[in-house]
Design a protein around this motif. Structure first.
Motif, mmCIF file in Angstrom:
data_model
loop_
_atom_site.group_PDB
_atom_site.id
_atom_site.type_symbol
_atom_site.label_atom_id
_atom_site.label_comp_id
_atom_site.label_asym_id
_atom_site.label_seq_id
_atom_site.Cartn_x
_atom_site.Cartn_y
_atom_site.Cartn_z
ATOM 1 N N ALA A 68 0.848 -1.193 0.000
ATOM 2 C CA ALA A 68 0.000 0.000 0.000
ATOM 3 C C ALA A 68 0.877 1.233 0.000
ATOM 4 C CB ALA A 68 -0.886 -0.007 1.236
ATOM 5 N N ARG A 69 0.304 2.366 -0.440
ATOM 6 C CA ARG A 69 1.095 3.589 -0.517
ATOM 7 C C ARG A 69 1.744 3.871 0.824
ATOM 8 N NH1 ARG A 69 0.127 9.086 -3.308
ATOM 9 N NH2 ARG A 69 0.990 10.596 -1.821
ATOM 10 N N ASP A 129 3.799 5.996 3.803
ATOM 11 C CA ASP A 129 3.748 7.378 4.284
ATOM 12 C C ASP A 129 5.003 8.124 3.866
ATOM 13 O OD1 ASP A 129 2.411 5.985 7.291
ATOM 14 O OD2 ASP A 129 1.295 6.918 5.637
ATOM 15 N N ARG A 146 6.150 14.487 -4.666
ATOM 16 C CA ARG A 146 5.657 13.343 -3.910
ATOM 17 C C ARG A 146 5.841 12.003 -4.625
ATOM 18 N NH1 ARG A 146 2.438 16.350 -0.154
ATOM 19 N NH2 ARG A 146 1.383 18.035 -1.283
ATOM 20 N N ALA A 147 6.963 11.832 -5.302
ATOM 21 C CA ALA A 147 7.151 10.563 -6.003
ATOM 22 C C ALA A 147 8.614 10.285 -6.300
ATOM 23 C CB ALA A 147 6.346 10.553 -7.306
ATOM 24 N N LEU A 163 6.808 5.447 -7.684
ATOM 25 C CA LEU A 163 6.368 5.157 -6.320
ATOM 26 C C LEU A 163 5.974 6.468 -5.655
ATOM 27 C CD1 LEU A 163 9.390 2.814 -5.505
ATOM 28 C CD2 LEU A 163 7.117 2.125 -6.296
ATOM 29 N N GLU A 164 4.788 6.505 -5.069
ATOM 30 C CA GLU A 164 4.292 7.766 -4.520
ATOM 31 C C GLU A 164 4.204 7.730 -3.008
ATOM 32 O OE1 GLU A 164 0.557 8.340 -6.473
ATOM 33 O OE2 GLU A 164 1.480 8.937 -8.379
ATOM 34 N N ALA A 165 4.473 8.881 -2.409
ATOM 35 C CA ALA A 165 4.316 9.032 -0.965
ATOM 36 C C ALA A 165 4.257 10.522 -0.666
ATOM 37 C CB ALA A 165 5.475 8.386 -0.215
ATOM 38 N N ASP A 166 3.632 10.880 0.446
ATOM 39 C CA ASP A 166 3.562 12.294 0.806
ATOM 40 C C ASP A 166 4.917 12.828 1.228
ATOM 41 O OD1 ASP A 166 0.227 12.065 2.247
ATOM 42 O OD2 ASP A 166 0.906 12.581 0.217
#
Lengths: 372, 460, 85
Positions: free
Chosen positions: A2-3, A5, A177-178, A187-190
């Motif tokens: 899952a994405r 943090d 954010r990636a 791949l993405e994350a904040d």
């Protein structure tokens, strides 16, 4: 998965410490490393935890981080090879001795234990040093550790807190954010952290981080040959002046009884070949300080790349040009020392907590500051 | 990225690579010696002796560096020349007469190219640098040791190792000896030990009957070897030559007392005082790698004149592929003649090339016949030592790692032997490859590598 | 050890012993039955393995210099050898 943090790019000591710190704060972290955890500059250096005073900011960060190492020590297993041997800075003449006194005053007034010792005491502490030397400064709070193990241990602790690790996964570029990795996956994350060390500028070209090459040599086992990390005062000049090449005496005892001999600095890009003249000069300087070293057996030499910045301070904080992207890189020869403090400082800023030391000198946006 | 912002903190500029390397040592120094020669030969085994003899006879100034106290390498190791077979004595005498200069007890630890080729050696604890226009590497081979429980016990020696020790003055007379492993060396060493009074109980060859039979056919191309093998069998005294058998463990307290053997179906123990174990040979390619020569599948790649991929560097003998003494001699002659720039009579070329071709063909068949069997991979237990220098056991490593990861996490391969023992063993066990060779290629004193201030004259 | 070659005297772990002048230190130590040339990291006794200077198991201290390969070192009159045996 899952994405996450947060995505930490770089599984060296800095990235590992960041992953651990963010994991402790409850974030789900993904760590990426192009090769293996702790296998880059982290594996190539000396593993010295040392308080340095080139600037107030450097001192603040290295002292803070050293205190964090003291807190962590009790948890680290034997394989981390934590040695509480401290550092002994040595002065060759009266001028250097004066500098040691100034250093002593600087350290003690800022709460770091240090003790000036005379030439006779230096000889007693380290019988294999040439005598007489003018004097020495003992800093008992400094440490020696085995960084590849600690990096892996920190990553394992991060895993216990839910982190995932992808080794053999090379990041190619960062976006808002990636992270885009080799093969094209995005791949993405904040929160995205560039902890890629000497290669950090490959991901963010504006980062003024360049590889500063160093040589090291390690001997066979000679337990008891030296008891402290030994550094000449001239090391400061070598580390903190951006000349093209320099060597400075720096010898470290390892838990195995092997001696690690350094140090050298050159700016030659990513040329990983052995520079025999520099290696010889470095070893000659070491023999100069410790004549008995000449007879000890070297079993290996190698080269590593320190991530160097022009103002000799690392970049720790938000990267203004990309959304959600942070930097924790550019630690030159203090990566091991300042890894824990860097991670705490970065996590504080990400999580909006009050940092323990002033973060401003390390902000990455200083690369864009206007000229006076 | 915001185009409006421009960085004012510029990265430090990289300086041009130091050219000091090219100049360092150009002038002879007082602190360390620099010896000049036209051709430097590394290794005084058969290949090195043949190369140096031919090159010196052709009028070239030849220096030979060898780590042992006397020339001869492994197969011609001796204390007195009378001990040696006629062929060895003849070559050593020829070498003596050739005019080549031998520096014995010289361990070469580094090699590089400056204006000419440079070799760094340690002789009696002192630094010696050799400058030469051409280099011939005849660095031979070492034994392949495969780990099993108890292999680190005192009185467990290599097969070639036992032979080397006996030829240097050690004695196994009266001792019960088990010789076990792989390859023709088992018979040769068993015979040597028996002839010197050891009670060789069994020679256990792990290769099975089928594999050996196929090899026997290949041997028909090399009659000398059949005779040699037969003669060796007859010299074993009362020893059994047990085929398709291998040692699974050695036991004893403080010293080996018995070994356990198996043929894959049943196991039995054999009391002994000495175990000799070895599974073939591994080329010594470190110096070739230091000079940048292409090394392919563990062998230094050479052309028909024994030239490596680096102009001016030749390689002869085992490092180009394990092929025995006759191949080493032929390759040494070819390399020596070519390096000397001598026009070689066509007859000589035909003869030498033919020997080389034939011996390598037999060698390839031998390699297939004597390849260590898969069961040997299962011998190590969790507490079996893989790395003797650092006491890293099987249970400490994860085969899924790369060798590099294993080194970082356990210290395997980071000891003084520089992975010469555990490297090939782990390659067999786990498929681990990819070692970077760095100077010093053999441990050397800090002072040897450092040299004196004069050696770095010209460096800022 | 055979008695045919000339003999010299060396010191091994404090004892004076006779040795053939053309032997290596390793050969002499083996003939003396030395229990350990060196101790491994875990303290195990080690004797030579490869006999040719590769494995580094035969390391002993010779004339005050540690980590010297006994199998490649010829004996010399008056040499002082110390082992971990």
């Amino acid at each position: 998965m899952a994405r996450p943090d947060a995505i930490v790019v770089g599984g060296g000591i800095i990235g590992a410490a960041c992953a651990y710190e963010l994991g402790r704060a409850g974030m789900k972290v993904l760590v990426l490393d192009a090769a293996c955890v702790g296998g880059g500059t982290t594996a190539a250096g000396m593993g010295h935890v040392v308080v340095m005073d080139d600037s107030e900011a450097q001192f603040a960060l290295s002292a803070y981080s050293t205190r964090l190492w003291h807190e962590l020590e009790a948890e680290l297993p034997r394989a981390a090879e934590v040695d509480r041997c401290g550092t002994l800075w040595v002065a060759e003449d009266d001028e250097q001795l004066e500098a040691l006194h100034a250093k002593h005053a600087y350290y003690t007034s800022r709460g770091v234990e240090a003790e000036v010792v005379d030439g006779a005491e230096v000889a007693r502490l380290e019988p294999n040093l040439r005598a007489p030397l003018a004097g020495g400064l003992r800093v008992p709070g400094d440490r020696v550790v085995y960084p590849p193990f600690v990096a892996r241990w920190l990553v394992d602790r991060a895993r216990d807190l839910g982190a995932t690790v992808r080794e053999g996964c090379a990041a190619e570029r960062l976006e808002d954010r990636a992270v885009v990795v080799a093969g094209g996956d995005r791949l993405e994350a904040d929160v995205v952290i560039n902890a890629a060390g000497a290669a950090a500028a490959r991901l963010i070209p504006d980062l003024p981080i360049v590889p500063r090459k160093g040589h090291l040599a390690i001997t066979a086992r000679y337990p008891g040959f030296c008891r402290h990390q030994l550094v000449e005062l001239g090391y400061l000049k070598s580390a903190h002046t951006m000349t093209s090449e320099s060597v400075a005496f720096n010898v470290q005892p390892r838990a195995t009884g092997q001696l690690l001999i350094g140090s050298s600095r050159e700016l030659v890009g990513w040329d990983a070949s052995l520079n025999r003249s520099i290696l010889r000069r470095m070893l000659q300087r070491a023999i100069d300080f410790m004549p008995a070293l000449a007879r000890l057996t070297v079993i290996r030499t190698w080269v590593g790349f320190r991530p160097a910045t022009p103002d000799k301070l690392p970049l720790i904080g938000r990267w203004p040009a990309l959304e959600g992207v942070w930097v924790a890189a550019g630690h030159e020869g203090l990566g091991i020392t300042t890894s824990l403090g860097t991670a705490r400082l970065l996590a504080d800023q990400i999580l909006g907590r009050e940092p323990a030391i002033d973060p401003a000198p390390f902000w990455p946006d200083r690369v864009f500051a206007a000229h006076e | 990225m915001d185009e409006g912002r421009r960085t004012v903190m510029t990265a430090p500029v990289a300086a041009a690579p130091s050219t000091a390397d090219a100049c360092a040592g150009a002038t002879p120094s007082a602190a360390g010696r620099v010896l000049r020669a036209e051709i430097a030969v590394v290794g005084a085994g058969p290949a090195g002796i043949a190369a140096a003899s031919r090159a010196a006879e052709a009028g070239r100034d030849v220096v030979v560096l060898d780590a042992s106290p006397r020339p001869g390498g492994q197969i011609w190791r001796h204390r007195r020349r009378e001990e040696l077979p006629a062929q060895a004595r003849a070559w050593l005498e020829r070498f003596d007469r050739s005019g080549a200069r031998l520096i014995a007890g010289a361990q070469v630890v580094d090699a590089w190219r400056a204006a000419e080729f440079r070799l760094l050696a340690e002789v009696d604890g002192e630094r010696l640098e050799v400058a030469a226009d051409r280099v011939i590497l005849a660095t031979g081979a070492r034994e392949l040791f495969l780990p099993f429980p108890g292999w680190t016990l005192p009185n467990v020696f290599g097969v070639g190792g036992a032979q080397a020790l006996v030829k240097s003055g050690a004695s196994f007379a009266g001792k019960r000896v088990v010789v076990a492993g792989s390859g023709p060396l088992l018979l040769a060493v068993g015979a040597t030990l028996a002839s010197r009074g050891a009670r060789v109980v069994v020679v256990a060859e792990q290769a099975g009957r089928g594999a050996l039979a196929r090899f026997g056919v290949a041997l028909l191309g090399s009659p000398g070897r059949i005779l040699q093998a037969a003669r060796l069998r007859s010299q074993l005294g009362g020893a059994r030559y047990a085929v398709g058998c291998w040692v699974t463990r050695a036991d004893g307290d403080g010293v080996v007392r018995e070994v356990t053997l198996t043929d894959g179906r049943r196991s039995w123990t054999e009391p002994c005082d000495v175990l000799c174990t070895g599974y073939g040979l591994v080329p010594n390619t470190e110096l070739a790698e230091m000079l940048g020569c292409v090394v392919d599948g563990g062998r230094v790649r050479v052309d028909e004149w024994q030239r490596t991929s680096v102009a001016g560097v030749y390689c002869a003998g085992e490092p180009t592929g394990i092929a025995g003494v006759d191949a080493a001699l032929a390759e040494g002659e070819i390399a020596g003649l070519h390096a000397a720039g001598k026009i070689v009579p066509a007859g000589d070329v035909r003869r030498l090339f033919a020997i080389r071709r034939r011996e390598h063909r037999v060698a390839r068949a031998m390699e297939r016949a004597f390849a260590p069997r898969a069961e040997l991979r299962d011998l190590p237990r969790d507490d079996t030592i893989l790395c003797r220098c650092e006491d890293v056991t099987r249970g400490m490593v994860d085969p899924a790692w790369s060798f590099r990861q294993a080194k970082l996490y356990t210290r395997i391969g980071m000891g003084p032997c520089q992975a010469r023992v555990c490297g090939p063993a782990c390659e067999f066990l786990f498929g681990w490859r990819g070692q970077t060779t760095r100077a010093p290629t053999v441990p050397a004193a800090v002072g040897t590598i450092a040299g004196g201030p004069e050696d770095t004259a010209g460096v800022a | 050890m055979d008695a045919t070659s000339a003999e010299i005297e060396i010191e091994v772990d404090g004892r004076v012993v006779r040795a053939p002048a053309d032997a290596t230190v390793a050969a002499v130590l083996l003939s003396l039955g030395v229990g350990a040339f060196r101790r491994s990291v875990r303290g195990e006794a080690r004797l030579p393995l490869c006999g040719m200077g590769t494995c580094q198991e035969c390391r002993v201290t010779i004339d005050g210099v540690a980590h010297r390969r006994a199998c490649l070192t010829p004996v010399r009159a008056g040499m002082r050898v110390s082992t971990d045996g």
